[in-house]
Design a protein around this motif. Structure first.
Motif, mmCIF file in Angstrom:
data_model
loop_
_atom_site.group_PDB
_atom_site.id
_atom_site.type_symbol
_atom_site.label_atom_id
_atom_site.label_comp_id
_atom_site.label_asym_id
_atom_site.label_seq_id
_atom_site.Cartn_x
_atom_site.Cartn_y
_atom_site.Cartn_z
ATOM 1 N N LYS A 1 13.897 -45.130 25.797
ATOM 2 C CA LYS A 1 13.262 -46.109 26.696
ATOM 3 C C LYS A 1 12.180 -45.438 27.541
ATOM 4 O O LYS A 1 11.066 -45.961 27.676
ATOM 5 C CB LYS A 1 14.322 -46.728 27.606
ATOM 6 N N ASP A 2 12.515 -44.282 28.131
ATOM 7 C CA ASP A 2 11.547 -43.565 28.972
ATOM 8 C C ASP A 2 10.307 -43.177 28.178
ATOM 9 O O ASP A 2 9.181 -43.267 28.683
ATOM 10 C CB ASP A 2 12.199 -42.324 29.580
ATOM 11 N N ALA A 3 10.509 -42.717 26.930
ATOM 12 C CA ALA A 3 9.360 -42.328 26.099
ATOM 13 C C ALA A 3 8.463 -43.520 25.811
ATOM 14 O O ALA A 3 7.226 -43.418 25.851
ATOM 15 C CB ALA A 3 9.862 -41.702 24.794
ATOM 16 N N ILE A 4 9.065 -44.655 25.520
ATOM 17 C CA ILE A 4 8.289 -45.876 25.233
ATOM 18 C C ILE A 4 7.488 -46.305 26.465
ATOM 19 O O ILE A 4 6.315 -46.685 26.369
ATOM 20 C CB ILE A 4 9.236 -47.005 24.765
ATOM 21 N N ILE A 5 8.139 -46.218 27.640
ATOM 22 C CA ILE A 5 7.454 -46.622 28.879
ATOM 23 C C ILE A 5 6.329 -45.655 29.222
ATOM 24 O O ILE A 5 5.205 -46.056 29.542
ATOM 25 C CB ILE A 5 8.466 -46.695 30.041
ATOM 26 N N ILE A 6 6.618 -44.333 29.149
ATOM 27 C CA ILE A 6 5.617 -43.313 29.499
ATOM 28 C C ILE A 6 4.409 -43.389 28.578
ATOM 29 O O ILE A 6 3.249 -43.264 29.012
ATOM 30 C CB ILE A 6 6.250 -41.908 29.448
ATOM 31 N N ASN A 7 4.657 -43.619 27.275
ATOM 32 C CA ASN A 7 3.568 -43.666 26.302
ATOM 33 C C ASN A 7 2.944 -45.051 26.172
ATOM 34 O O ASN A 7 2.068 -45.273 25.336
ATOM 35 C CB ASN A 7 4.070 -43.194 24.928
ATOM 36 N N LYS A 8 3.423 -46.013 27.041
ATOM 37 C CA LYS A 8 2.854 -47.355 27.113
ATOM 38 C C LYS A 8 2.805 -48.048 25.746
ATOM 39 O O LYS A 8 1.782 -48.595 25.328
ATOM 40 C CB LYS A 8 1.448 -47.302 27.729
ATOM 41 N N ILE A 9 3.945 -47.969 25.035
ATOM 42 C CA ILE A 9 4.055 -48.656 23.744
ATOM 43 C C ILE A 9 4.221 -50.149 24.013
ATOM 44 O O ILE A 9 5.159 -50.559 24.717
ATOM 45 C CB ILE A 9 5.262 -48.126 22.941
ATOM 46 N N PRO A 10 3.348 -51.006 23.484
ATOM 47 C CA PRO A 10 3.390 -52.436 23.842
ATOM 48 C C PRO A 10 4.639 -53.167 23.350
ATOM 49 O O PRO A 10 5.155 -54.048 24.026
ATOM 50 C CB PRO A 10 2.119 -52.997 23.190
ATOM 51 N N ASN A 11 5.115 -52.856 22.176
ATOM 52 C CA ASN A 11 6.304 -53.525 21.625
ATOM 53 C C ASN A 11 7.343 -52.460 21.262
ATOM 54 O O ASN A 11 7.470 -52.064 20.101
ATOM 55 C CB ASN A 11 5.937 -54.356 20.391
ATOM 56 N N GLY A 12 8.056 -52.025 22.296
ATOM 57 C CA GLY A 12 9.022 -50.955 22.079
ATOM 58 C C GLY A 12 10.208 -51.403 21.236
ATOM 59 O O GLY A 12 10.679 -52.533 21.342
ATOM 60 N N LYS A 13 10.687 -50.485 20.396
ATOM 61 C CA LYS A 13 11.832 -50.784 19.534
ATOM 62 C C LYS A 13 12.789 -49.593 19.501
ATOM 63 O O LYS A 13 12.355 -48.450 19.351
ATOM 64 C CB LYS A 13 11.370 -51.114 18.112
ATOM 65 N N ILE A 14 14.060 -49.892 19.649
ATOM 66 C CA ILE A 14 15.116 -48.879 19.500
ATOM 67 C C ILE A 14 16.152 -49.465 18.545
ATOM 68 O O ILE A 14 16.667 -50.555 18.771
ATOM 69 C CB ILE A 14 15.780 -48.536 20.845
ATOM 70 N N MET A 15 16.443 -48.738 17.491
ATOM 71 C CA MET A 15 17.354 -49.244 16.464
ATOM 72 C C MET A 15 18.507 -48.263 16.264
ATOM 73 O O MET A 15 18.295 -47.059 16.129
ATOM 74 C CB MET A 15 16.600 -49.431 15.143
ATOM 75 N N LEU A 16 19.727 -48.795 16.261
ATOM 76 C CA LEU A 16 20.906 -48.009 15.912
ATOM 77 C C LEU A 16 21.372 -48.446 14.531
ATOM 78 O O LEU A 16 21.816 -49.592 14.349
ATOM 79 C CB LEU A 16 22.033 -48.212 16.931
ATOM 80 N N ASP B 1 13.416 -44.726 17.398
ATOM 81 C CA ASP B 1 12.551 -45.437 18.347
ATOM 82 C C ASP B 1 11.103 -45.289 17.923
ATOM 83 O O ASP B 1 10.784 -44.503 17.030
ATOM 84 C CB ASP B 1 12.762 -44.902 19.778
ATOM 85 N N ASN B 2 10.233 -46.052 18.554
ATOM 86 C CA ASN B 2 8.803 -45.946 18.284
ATOM 87 C C ASN B 2 8.061 -45.452 19.528
ATOM 88 O O ASN B 2 6.972 -45.908 19.853
ATOM 89 C CB ASN B 2 8.228 -47.283 17.808
ATOM 90 N N GLY B 3 8.695 -44.497 20.225
ATOM 91 C CA GLY B 3 8.142 -43.987 21.474
ATOM 92 C C GLY B 3 7.184 -42.830 21.338
ATOM 93 O O GLY B 3 6.798 -42.225 22.347
ATOM 94 N N GLY B 4 6.780 -42.482 20.118
ATOM 95 C CA GLY B 4 5.787 -41.427 19.939
ATOM 96 C C GLY B 4 6.349 -40.087 19.526
ATOM 97 O O GLY B 4 5.600 -39.171 19.169
ATOM 98 N N GLY B 5 7.668 -39.925 19.573
ATOM 99 C CA GLY B 5 8.273 -38.678 19.115
ATOM 100 C C GLY B 5 8.344 -37.594 20.173
ATOM 101 O O GLY B 5 7.879 -37.755 21.306
ATOM 102 N N ILE B 6 8.943 -36.468 19.785
ATOM 103 C CA ILE B 6 9.124 -35.307 20.666
ATOM 104 C C ILE B 6 8.115 -34.245 20.274
ATOM 105 O O ILE B 6 8.000 -33.913 19.087
ATOM 106 C CB ILE B 6 10.559 -34.751 20.541
ATOM 107 N N PRO B 7 7.353 -33.698 21.220
ATOM 108 C CA PRO B 7 6.372 -32.666 20.874
ATOM 109 C C PRO B 7 6.995 -31.535 20.065
ATOM 110 O O PRO B 7 8.100 -31.081 20.368
ATOM 111 C CB PRO B 7 5.886 -32.168 22.243
#
Length: 368
Positions: A271-286, A301-307
């Motif tokens: 969730k934090d990654a999606i918010i920080i990276n300003k993803i418009p339609n965030g998704k988290i799937m289990l 998730d679609n939050g941009g990944g981990i460096p």
């Protein structure tokens, strides 16, 4: 240092079992936190079995059968053998049994502290690491507590507003003399429905933080439903979709609230990654998969990944990619301990095209 380690340890001392007086001076056994004495090898084996979890080190005579049984039962417990200098040629025969040291008769104080201190160091440091992990676990719990209270406050804000609005409407109706029994009944029903929902939220919260009891068989789907109830209202506000899939018959043996803590931690990070990276339609799937022996939980998730430069460090204690006020750096470290040590599973992470993917594998529970 050796003396300090000895003072923190419990000893099982097995005598040689002969009628002759002990030529091994035991006066310095008083330095141990606890001493258990056995009169012979049979008594020594029984004492070992009875007090196994409390024993840190064993001092025993050179008896192949007894030492072999102890080593078979516990290959890692420190084991120091007492030998007669006249039978020094027998020492090589005991090397295959992996003793942690030898002490010769008669007793030599310097040798005693040197051999036992060296043998006990791995036990001592293992205890210290366990203490540190427990401290970090408690700190991780407090951190999770803060996040969960924030979720509870968020979920209760709207229901409390609805109750206030219902009571205000009823009050105005009474002031205008248009209040009827039907109006009162309707207000009571609405309020009770809202309170029931709020009570369910507290139950989920309480179950998550209740002290761990013994391990038990629990349904994975029940844990996922509780997680969804706790996190989804806040995720909706950030336009983040949380989807979970699980078969109702999948069962795991362990602590359900510990697994929930791991999953909530990973979902919160996503969730934090999606918010920080300003993803418009965030998704988290289990996504849940299972075979006859194991269940696999994938959190995507679609939050941009981990460096790439930090992905190998995320399980280190105190490492965090968040601002100091936002993260403690111990969430994923404790998650790894919970999954691998407490639940005998595995956890890994990788980057996908759109974000991060955590993969947790756990042994399936068996119906008893």
């Amino acid at each position: 240092m050796d003396l300090y380690i000895i003072e923190q340890s419990a000893l099982l001392y097995i005598k040689n079992g002969t009628d002759a007086p002990e030529s091994f001076d035991t006066s310095n056994f008083s330095f141990f936190k606890r001493v258990i004495t056995a009169d012979n090898k049979k008594d020594g084996w029984e004492k070992f079995r009875e007090h196994k979890k409390q024993i840190d080190i064993i001092i025993a005579p050179m008896d192949r059968d007894m030492i072999g049984k102890i080593r078979e039962a516990d290959p890692q417990i420190p084991l120091v053998l007492v030998y007669d200098p006249e039978k020094k040629d027998l020492l090589n025969e005991f090397i295959p049994l992996s003793p942690d040291g030898f002490i010769k008769k008669p007793f030599d104080k310097k040798q005693f502290f040197s051999v036992l201190g060296k043998a006990l160091k791995p036990v001592f440091y293992k205890k210290e690491i366990k203490k540190k992990d427990m401290l970090l676990f408690q700190r991780s719990k407090f951190s999770a507590l803060g996040e969960m209270i924030e979720n509870i406050a968020h979920q209760w804000r709207q229901p409390l507003h609805s109750i206030g609005a219902t009571m205000m409407k009823l009050e105005l109706e009474c002031e205008q003399d248009i209040c009827t029994p039907a109006n009162i009944k309707d207000a009571i029903e609405k309020t009770n429905s809202i309170l029931l929902h709020m009570s369910k939220t507290i139950d989920d919260f309480r179950n998550f933080f209740e002290p761990n009891k013994g391990k038990e068989l629990f349904k994975l789907d029940d844990a996922l439903q509780s997680i969804y109830a706790l996190l989804n209202p806040q995720l909706i506000d950030y336009n983040i979709q949380l989807k979970t899939t699980a078969k109702p018959d999948i069962k795991i043996f362990g602590h359900s609230n510990e697994l929930m803590q791991v999953l909530i931690n990973i979902i919160s990070n996503a969730k934090d990654a999606i918010i920080i990276n300003k993803i418009p339609n965030g998704k988290i799937m289990l996504e849940i998969e299972n075979d006859k022996e194991n269940v696999t939980i994938k959190i995507k998730d679609n939050g941009g990944g981990i460096p790439g430069k930090v992905i190998k460090k995320i399980y280190e204690p105190y490492f965090t990619t968040k601002f100091e006020s936002k993260g403690t750096g111990i969430g994923l470290y404790m998650s790894k301990i919970i999954i691998e040590k407490n639940m005998k599973g595995s956890i890994s992470v990788s980057n996908t095209k759109n974000g991060a993917e955590f993969k947790i594998s756990l042994p399936l529970g068996k119906d008893i």
